[in-house]
Design a protein around this motif. Structure first.
Motif, PDB file in Angstrom:
ATOM      1  N   LEU A 106      -7.902   1.957  -4.499  1.00 51.40           N
ATOM      2  CA  LEU A 106      -7.212   3.210  -4.218  1.00 51.40           C
ATOM      3  C   LEU A 106      -6.729   3.100  -2.788  1.00 51.40           C
ATOM      4  O   LEU A 106      -7.549   3.065  -1.854  1.00 51.40           O
ATOM      5  CB  LEU A 106      -8.139   4.417  -4.381  1.00 51.40           C
ATOM      6  N   GLU A 107      -5.434   2.976  -2.612  1.00 47.08           N
ATOM      7  CA  GLU A 107      -4.849   2.649  -1.305  1.00 47.08           C
ATOM      8  C   GLU A 107      -5.513   1.362  -0.787  1.00 47.08           C
ATOM      9  O   GLU A 107      -5.418   0.331  -1.420  1.00 47.08           O
ATOM     10  CB  GLU A 107      -4.985   3.830  -0.344  1.00 47.08           C
TER      11      GLU A 107
ATOM     12  N   ASP B  21      -3.291   5.572 -13.780  1.00 47.39           N
ATOM     13  CA  ASP B  21      -2.156   6.193 -14.450  1.00 47.39           C
ATOM     14  C   ASP B  21      -1.254   5.082 -14.991  1.00 47.39           C
ATOM     15  O   ASP B  21      -0.671   4.312 -14.222  1.00 47.39           O
ATOM     16  CB  ASP B  21      -1.382   7.074 -13.468  1.00 47.39           C
TER      17      ASP B  21
ATOM     18  N   GLN C  50       0.833  -1.212   0.000  1.00 44.44           N
ATOM     19  CA  GLN C  50       0.000   0.000   0.000  1.00 44.44           C
ATOM     20  C   GLN C  50       0.864   1.258   0.000  1.00 44.44           C
ATOM     21  O   GLN C  50       1.779   1.390   0.793  1.00 44.44           O
ATOM     22  CB  GLN C  50      -0.911  -0.011   1.232  1.00 44.44           C
ATOM     23  N   LYS C  51       0.552   2.171  -0.919  1.00 45.44           N
ATOM     24  CA  LYS C  51       1.240   3.457  -0.993  1.00 45.44           C
ATOM     25  C   LYS C  51       0.213   4.578  -1.057  1.00 45.44           C
ATOM     26  O   LYS C  51      -0.857   4.407  -1.640  1.00 45.44           O
ATOM     27  CB  LYS C  51       2.152   3.519  -2.225  1.00 45.44           C
ATOM     28  N   GLU C  52       0.559   5.709  -0.495  1.00 53.69           N
ATOM     29  CA  GLU C  52      -0.374   6.840  -0.437  1.00 53.69           C
ATOM     30  C   GLU C  52      -0.734   7.323  -1.843  1.00 53.69           C
ATOM     31  O   GLU C  52       0.131   7.514  -2.702  1.00 53.69           O
ATOM     32  CB  GLU C  52       0.251   7.992   0.368  1.00 53.69           C
ATOM     33  N   ASN C  53      -2.048   7.476  -2.060  1.00 53.83           N
ATOM     34  CA  ASN C  53      -2.605   8.004  -3.312  1.00 53.83           C
ATOM     35  C   ASN C  53      -2.325   7.122  -4.535  1.00 53.83           C
ATOM     36  O   ASN C  53      -2.521   7.565  -5.669  1.00 53.83           O
ATOM     37  CB  ASN C  53      -2.079   9.423  -3.591  1.00 53.83           C
ATOM     38  N   GLN C  54      -1.886   5.893  -4.318  1.00 56.41           N
ATOM     39  CA  GLN C  54      -1.628   5.016  -5.466  1.00 56.41           C
ATOM     40  C   GLN C  54      -2.794   4.050  -5.678  1.00 56.41           C
ATOM     41  O   GLN C  54      -3.360   3.524  -4.732  1.00 56.41           O
ATOM     42  CB  GLN C  54      -0.355   4.198  -5.270  1.00 56.41           C
ATOM     43  N   LYS C  55      -3.116   3.861  -6.946  1.00 54.17           N
ATOM     44  CA  LYS C  55      -4.121   2.871  -7.303  1.00 54.17           C
ATOM     45  C   LYS C  55      -3.427   1.555  -7.654  1.00 54.17           C
ATOM     46  O   LYS C  55      -2.310   1.553  -8.186  1.00 54.17           O
ATOM     47  CB  LYS C  55      -4.965   3.355  -8.486  1.00 54.17           C
TER      48      LYS C  55
ATOM     49  N   LYS D  44       2.358   5.374 -13.516  1.00 57.52           N
ATOM     50  CA  LYS D  44       2.644   5.359 -12.078  1.00 57.52           C
ATOM     51  C   LYS D  44       1.971   4.205 -11.338  1.00 57.52           C
ATOM     52  O   LYS D  44       2.567   3.604 -10.433  1.00 57.52           O
ATOM     53  CB  LYS D  44       2.214   6.685 -11.446  1.00 57.52           C
ATOM     54  N   ASP D  45       0.719   3.913 -11.670  1.00 56.24           N
ATOM     55  CA  ASP D  45      -0.013   2.877 -10.934  1.00 56.24           C
ATOM     56  C   ASP D  45       0.464   1.486 -11.351  1.00 56.24           C
ATOM     57  O   ASP D  45       1.092   1.311 -12.394  1.00 56.24           O
ATOM     58  CB  ASP D  45      -1.518   3.031 -11.162  1.00 56.24           C
TER      59      ASP D  45
END
Length: 271
Positions: free
Chosen positions: A181-182, A213, A159-164, A216-217
């Motif tokens: 989402l998280e 994204d 789990q990472k902040e603001n990552q889908k 990034k995701d």
């Protein structure tokens, strides 16, 4: 039936029995929450000369140990027909209405179980004859959907902040897709793996509709990956971050078992 030397069914209360029912298969496994050395998985072929319920009856009757008083007995149903409801909004009296809204002419007994630290309720249907037979012939069984252990495991995975995150599990002739989402579940879908084009389309469609994204995701893969390498290669051309899910069960499982066991089975041993 072959069993490892460290499993003595004369003392069945020491073990947990899980029976896994898929549309075309019957499997079961023993494990112990107290002893990580205790694990045994076995898959049984179904006869095409018998109906599904008659296959199950034959297996249960031929192997008399299934009705023994285990520490816990769980029946896991693999099915694309399920609905996930946040626990605060779940009303058991409306289970049938909810399932009827999402599925047309769905037959059988409507069941539910909790998942993801009791935050979600998973509704699913089971053949009425199968449910009735297993209720009578197993020792106080708990019925669960195959998504339940996956939701518990994926909920906090990397789990990472603001990552889908999007998880894709290939299993039993199906593809199951879960997006987050998280630690918040955004969607869950299981559909037949009929064609490479359909699988790629569904995954790409989820990424587009939920504004993932591609740079990034992350897309996480698990299950029968080697059987879907062409799909995965296509996805890697669309998505930068594609990884295999890392599963670390508490029970001792061989490398070969890790390769062939269904993801939901391994996930149930991780949490």
């Amino acid at each position: 039936m072959f069993l490892p030397e460290n499993i003595d069914l004369a003392n069945s209360e020491k073990y947990r029995l899980s029976i896994r029912l898929s549309p075309n298969g019957f499997s079961f496994y023993f494990h112990s929450s107290e002893n990580p050395d205790i694990f045994h998985f076995q898959k049984t072929d179904l006869s095409n000369k018998l109906s599904y319920i008659d296959n199950i009856k034959k297996i249960i009757f031929d192997q008399g140990f299934f009705s023994s008083p285990f520490n816990k007995t769980t029946v896991i149903l693999v099915s694309p027909h399920y609905t996930i409801v946040p626990k605060p909004y779940f009303d058991e009296r409306k289970s049938k209405d909810i399932m009827d809204f999402n599925f047309h002419n769905l037959k059988g007994t409507i069941l539910h179980n909790s998942s993801e630290s009791d935050k979600l309720s998973v509704l699913f249907n089971m053949d009425e004859d199968v449910h009735s037979f297993l209720t009578r012939h197993l020792s106080n069984p708990e019925f669960k959907h195959h998504t339940s252990s996956l939701l518990c495991f994926f909920n906090t995975y990397k789990q990472k902040e603001n990552q889908k995150k999007c998880f894709v599990d290939f299993h039993d002739g199906f593809v199951s897709i879960y997006s987050y989402l998280e630690d918040k579940l955004l969607s869950a879908l299981t559909f037949p793996a009929n064609s490479k084009q359909d699988i790629t389309y569904y995954i790409a469609s989820i990424w587009e509709k939920q504004s993932f994204d591609q740079t990034k995701d992350c897309l996480y893969l698990c299950g029968e990956i080697d059987s879907h390498l062409s799909v995965i290669n296509d996805l890697k051309r669309l998505i930068n971050n594609v990884e295999r899910v890392e599963l670390k069960p508490k029970a001792k499982i061989s490398a070969e078992e890790m390769r062939v066991l269904p993801t939901d089975v391994i996930a149930s041993l991780c949490v």
